[in-house]
Write a protein that holds these residues in place. Structure first.
Motif, PDB file in Angstrom:
ATOM      1  N   GLU A  27      21.522 -21.358  -6.799  1.00 58.54           N
ATOM      2  CA  GLU A  27      21.661 -21.414  -5.244  1.00 58.54           C
ATOM      3  C   GLU A  27      23.213 -20.835  -4.924  1.00 58.54           C
ATOM      4  O   GLU A  27      24.072 -21.504  -5.573  1.00 58.54           O
ATOM      5  CB  GLU A  27      21.257 -22.814  -4.765  1.00 58.54           C
ATOM      6  N   LYS A  28      23.551 -20.328  -4.041  1.00 58.31           N
ATOM      7  CA  LYS A  28      24.971 -19.807  -3.696  1.00 58.31           C
ATOM      8  C   LYS A  28      25.273 -20.745  -2.456  1.00 58.31           C
ATOM      9  O   LYS A  28      24.966 -20.993  -1.792  1.00 58.31           O
ATOM     10  CB  LYS A  28      25.022 -18.386  -3.252  1.00 58.31           C
ATOM     11  N   VAL A  29      26.636 -21.107  -2.869  1.00 62.00           N
ATOM     12  CA  VAL A  29      27.310 -21.843  -2.099  1.00 62.00           C
ATOM     13  C   VAL A  29      28.705 -21.279  -1.802  1.00 62.00           C
ATOM     14  O   VAL A  29      29.390 -20.411  -2.613  1.00 62.00           O
ATOM     15  CB  VAL A  29      27.529 -23.247  -2.655  1.00 62.00           C
ATOM     16  N   GLU A  30      28.910 -21.438  -0.446  1.00 66.68           N
ATOM     17  CA  GLU A  30      30.369 -20.797   0.108  1.00 66.68           C
ATOM     18  C   GLU A  30      31.577 -21.492  -0.492  1.00 66.68           C
ATOM     19  O   GLU A  30      31.397 -23.045  -0.374  1.00 66.68           O
ATOM     20  CB  GLU A  30      30.525 -20.767   1.495  1.00 66.68           C
ATOM     21  N   CYS A  31      32.649 -20.933  -0.952  1.00 67.55           N
ATOM     22  CA  CYS A  31      33.798 -21.454  -1.250  1.00 67.55           C
ATOM     23  C   CYS A  31      34.898 -20.695  -0.723  1.00 67.55           C
ATOM     24  O   CYS A  31      35.033 -19.436  -0.663  1.00 67.55           O
ATOM     25  CB  CYS A  31      33.935 -21.391  -2.812  1.00 67.55           C
ATOM     26  N   ASP A  48      34.462 -10.971  -4.712  1.00 69.19           N
ATOM     27  CA  ASP A  48      34.214 -10.808  -3.185  1.00 69.19           C
ATOM     28  C   ASP A  48      33.745  -9.203  -3.043  1.00 69.19           C
ATOM     29  O   ASP A  48      34.504  -8.589  -3.357  1.00 69.19           O
ATOM     30  CB  ASP A  48      35.439 -11.022  -2.414  1.00 69.19           C
ATOM     31  N   THR A  52      36.704 -15.982   1.789  1.00 67.65           N
ATOM     32  CA  THR A  52      35.412 -16.852   1.577  1.00 67.65           C
ATOM     33  C   THR A  52      34.671 -16.109   0.396  1.00 67.65           C
ATOM     34  O   THR A  52      34.015 -14.988   0.790  1.00 67.65           O
ATOM     35  CB  THR A  52      34.622 -17.040   2.769  1.00 67.65           C
ATOM     36  N   THR A  82      31.070 -16.368  -1.955  1.00 65.57           N
ATOM     37  CA  THR A  82      29.949 -17.154  -2.587  1.00 65.57           C
ATOM     38  C   THR A  82      29.578 -17.365  -3.966  1.00 65.57           C
ATOM     39  O   THR A  82      29.544 -16.343  -4.564  1.00 65.57           O
ATOM     40  CB  THR A  82      28.700 -16.791  -1.855  1.00 65.57           C
ATOM     41  N   PRO A 115      27.321 -27.168   2.512  1.00 60.34           N
ATOM     42  CA  PRO A 115      26.350 -26.627   3.572  1.00 60.34           C
ATOM     43  C   PRO A 115      25.952 -27.715   4.560  1.00 60.34           C
ATOM     44  O   PRO A 115      25.816 -28.946   4.403  1.00 60.34           O
ATOM     45  CB  PRO A 115      25.181 -26.164   2.815  1.00 60.34           C
TER      46      PRO A 115
END
Length: 81
Positions: free
Chosen positions: A21-25, A38, A51, A53, A74
């Motif tokens: 699962e991808k999470v924004e950082c 990026d 930002t 992912t 999220p």
């Protein structure tokens, strides 16, 4: 044979999906030669404020107090949601 699950269960499809699962950082500091993280970046360096992912398995390795990335939790995991 015992069917107890190990953490993490290496062969469990659910575990594989969750860790991918991808999470924004948000990037906190300029990272040299990391622009490939990026997809929209034309620079070879990853600039502060961008930002990106990243997969959950990578973020778990970064731990909580990482000076390079801030994890954007999220909405579904926030109490207000």
């Amino acid at each position: 044979m015992n069917n107890h699950s190990y953490y993490p269960n290496y062969y469990a499809v659910e575990d594989i999906f969750v860790t991918q699962e991808k999470v924004e950082c948000k990037v906190n500091t300029k990272l040299l030669k990391m622009g490939f993280l990026d997809a929209g970046s034309e620079s070879e360096d990853l600039q502060a404020g961008r930002t990106v992912t990243l997969p959950l398995w990578y973020i778990k390795e970064l731990k909580i107090n990482n000076p390079y990335f801030s994890v954007c939790v999220p909405d579904i995991y926030k109490n207000v949601h």
